[in-house]
Design an enzyme around this catalytic site. Structure first.
Site: not given
Ligand SMILES: Cc1ncc(C[n+]2csc(CCOP(=O)(O)OP(=O)(O)O)c2C)c(N)n1
Length: 322
Positions: A239, A243, A251
Site C-alpha cells: 500500500r 491506511h 510506521y
C-alpha cells in the site's frame, strides 16, 4: 492460458482509470471538498482490476473498501462514485454517506458492510445459492491480510470448502493491517498457507502484475464453474499511501516504499504494452486523455448534483418503509 489483446487493453484502461480517479479524489480530499474519509488502493490497483475483469457479467462480487477498481469494472460509474464522495443524491447511496461502503445488486456488487472479512461468508453464501440452483456462476470476495486473521474469514473458508461452493477468495497482502506489519499478526509468511488448512487450492501471485492476477482469477473461476469448489488467491503488494488519506504511514520504512515504487503496477503495464507492441505511446496517451475527460466530467456532475432531502435518510433502511 493466453491473454487476448482486447483483455490487455481493457485491463490497462481500468488500471489507469482507477489510479487517476483515486488520485483526483485524494486531491479533492486535501482541498476539503470530500465528505468523510478516503481509503485508496494506491499501488495495489492491479488486484481489484485484475480479479474483476476476469469475471463474467452474471458473477457476483463482495468487494472490500480498497477495491475501487472492481467497483468501476462492474459498472458503478465514476459519476456515481464521485457524487458519493460529495454526499450527493446522485451518489451510490443517495447521499446517505460519503465513502465506498457501497454496492449495487443490479450490477452484481454486494454492499460492503465495513466489518473486515464479513464479505467472505456472504460471498460463500451467494456461491452456495448458485450451486443449489445449478448455475455456472461464481462469487468472489476480497479482503486484506489483516482481514484473514478474523474469525469470519476462517468460518467462510471452512464451510465453502466443505460444501464445495463456486467462490474465489482473493486476498491483497499489502504487508500491513493499518499500522500492524504482517509479522506481528500472523506466524506465517504467506497468507496462502491459511487456505491449506481448509484444503482449498491456493496461489500466491505478484499483486502488482495485473495480468498475473487476471490469469490466476480466470483459472480459479474455471475450477469453480467445473464444480471443483473454492480457490484462494494471495496477491502480494504494498500500500503506497497511508491506511487512509489522514494517515502519513510513518510506521512504514521509507526504503520499503522506495523498493515497491519501482514495481508500480500502472507503469509496469505500460512498459509491457509498449515492449510487446500491444499499444503505442500515442494509444496510451489517447486512453489517458479519455480518462482525464471522464474524471473531469464526473467532478462537474457531482458538484452540480443536488444534496439529498432529509426524509430520504430513512428510505431503504427498513423492509417496510417508515
Ligand atoms: C472487524 C473489524 N475490525 C477493525 C476494523 C477497522 N479497520 C478498518 S481497515 C483496518 C485494517 C485492515 O487491514 P487489512 O485487512 O490488511 O487491509 P488493508 O487496509 O491493508 O487493505 C482496520 C483495523 C474493521 N473495519 N473491522
Amino acid at each position: 492460458m493466453d491473454i487476448e489483446k482486447a483483455d490487455l487493453l481493457r485491463l490497462y484502461h481500468f488500471l489507469k482509470l482507477t489510479r487517476r480517479f483515486e488520485d483526483r479524489i485524494t486531491a479533492l480530499y486535501r482541498q476539503g471538498r470530500i465528505l468523510g474519509g478516503v481509503w485508496t488502493s494506491n499501488g495495489m490497483e492491479a488486484i481489484s482490476v485484475g480479479y474483476a475483469c476476469a469475471l463474467d457479467k452474471d458473477d457476483v462480487i463482495a468487494p472490500y473498501f480498497r477495491d475501487m477498481g472492481a467497483y468501476i469494472v462492474r459498472g458503478i460509474t465514476v459519476n456515481r462514485i464521485m457524487a458519493q464522495y460529495f454526499g450527493k443524491k446522485t451518489g451510490v447511496t443517495g447521499g446517505r454517506e460519503g465513502n465506498v461502503h457501497v454496492g449495487d445488486i443490479n450490477l452484481g456488487v454486494l454492499g460492503y458492510p465495513s466489518h473486515l472479512a464479513d464479505n467472505y461468508p456472504v460471498a460463500a453464501g451467494v456461491a452456495l445459492s448458485f450451486k443449489i440452483r445449478g448455475e455456472r456462476r461464481v462469487a468472489a470476495a476480497c479482503t486484506g491480510d489483516g482481514g484473514t486473521s478474523r474469525g469470519d474469514f476462517h468460518e467462510a473458508m471452512n464451510m465453502a470448502s466443505v460444501w464445495k461452493v463456486p467462490v474465489v477468495f482473493v486476498c491483497n497482502n499489502n504487508q500491513y493491517a493499518y499500522s500492524t506489519p504482517l509479522s506481528l499478526q500472523m506466524a506465517i509468511n504467506n497468507v496462502a498457507e491459511r487456505a491449506l488448512a481448509y484444503s482449498i487450492p491456493a496461489e500466491t501471485v505478484d499483486g502488482n502484475d495485473v495480468i498475473e492476477v487476471f490469469l490466476a482469477m480466470k483459472r480459479a473461476c474455471e475450477r469453480a464453474r467445473e464444480g471443483n469448489g473454492p480457490s484462494f488467491i494471495e496477491c502480494r503488494t504494498m500500500r503506497m499511501h497511508g491506511h487512509s488519506e489522514h494517515d502519513a504511514a510513518k510506521y512504514v520504512p521509507r526504503e520499503l516504499l522506495e523498493e515497491w515504487k519501482k514495481k508500480d503496477p500502472v507503469i509496469r503495464m505500460e512498459n509491457y504494452l509498449l515492449s510487446n507492441n500491444v499499444a503505442s505511446q500515442k494509444d496510451l496517451s489517447d486512453i489517458d486523455a479519455g480518462i482525464m475527460k471522464e474524471i473531469a466530467e464526473a467532478e462537474e456532475f457531482a458538484e452540480k448534483s443536488p444534496l439529498p432531502e432529509g426524509e430520504d435518510a430513512v428510505k431503504g433502511v427498513y423492509a417496510t418503509p417508515v
